[in-house]
Design a protein around this motif. Structure first.
Motif, PDB file in Angstrom:
ATOM      1  N   ILE A  13      38.347  43.076  36.263  1.00 52.66           N
ATOM      2  CA  ILE A  13      39.146  42.810  37.467  1.00 52.66           C
ATOM      3  C   ILE A  13      38.939  41.364  37.904  1.00 52.66           C
ATOM      4  O   ILE A  13      37.840  40.822  37.792  1.00 52.66           O
ATOM      5  N   VAL A  16      43.672  36.637  41.189  1.00 48.73           N
ATOM      6  CA  VAL A  16      44.602  35.692  40.564  1.00 48.73           C
ATOM      7  C   VAL A  16      45.558  35.137  41.614  1.00 48.73           C
ATOM      8  O   VAL A  16      45.795  35.761  42.649  1.00 48.73           O
ATOM      9  N   ARG A  35      45.887  38.733  45.173  1.00 44.10           N
ATOM     10  CA  ARG A  35      46.419  39.582  44.112  1.00 44.10           C
ATOM     11  C   ARG A  35      45.285  39.837  43.135  1.00 44.10           C
ATOM     12  O   ARG A  35      44.616  38.900  42.691  1.00 44.10           O
ATOM     13  N   LEU A  36      45.057  41.092  42.830  1.00 40.59           N
ATOM     14  CA  LEU A  36      44.031  41.471  41.865  1.00 40.59           C
ATOM     15  C   LEU A  36      44.703  41.969  40.603  1.00 40.59           C
ATOM     16  O   LEU A  36      45.732  42.641  40.662  1.00 40.59           O
ATOM     17  N   GLU A  37      44.110  41.659  39.463  1.00 42.43           N
ATOM     18  CA  GLU A  37      44.587  42.169  38.180  1.00 42.43           C
ATOM     19  C   GLU A  37      43.410  42.751  37.429  1.00 42.43           C
ATOM     20  O   GLU A  37      42.297  42.224  37.497  1.00 42.43           O
ATOM     21  N   ALA A  38      43.684  43.843  36.707  1.00 41.32           N
ATOM     22  CA  ALA A  38      42.686  44.466  35.838  1.00 41.32           C
ATOM     23  C   ALA A  38      43.391  44.974  34.596  1.00 41.32           C
ATOM     24  O   ALA A  38      44.571  45.332  34.653  1.00 41.32           O
TER      25      ALA A  38
END
Length: 75
Positions: A13, A16, A35-38
């Motif tokens: 995670i 970004v 904004r989170l990305e995983a």
């Protein structure tokens, strides 16, 4: 001041779309959408607790941690 924002709680995670470090004047406040990305395979689909950490780059003892929820969709 310069702050670094990180996320933990799921493999891979990451925060970004936010300039790192985030600079905020000493007497100012900043509203910062995150904004989170995983990776899709980081965990089972569904909701997962993650922890956000906002830490002063010059003084790591000056930090704030907050919990939030991250949703991984079904493939």
């Amino acid at each position: 001041r310069a702050f670094r924002i990180t996320a933990a709680g799921l493999p891979g995670i990451a925060v970004v779309g936010v300039p790192q470090p985030l600079r905020v004047d000493a007497t100012a406040a900043a509203l910062v959408p995150l904004r989170l990305e995983a990776p899709a395979d980081a965990a089972a689909p569904g909701t997962h607790q993650v922890e956000l950490t906002i830490e002063d780059e010059q003084d790591p003892g000056f930090a704030r941690r907050e919990s939030t929820t991250f949703i991984l969709p079904k493939p």
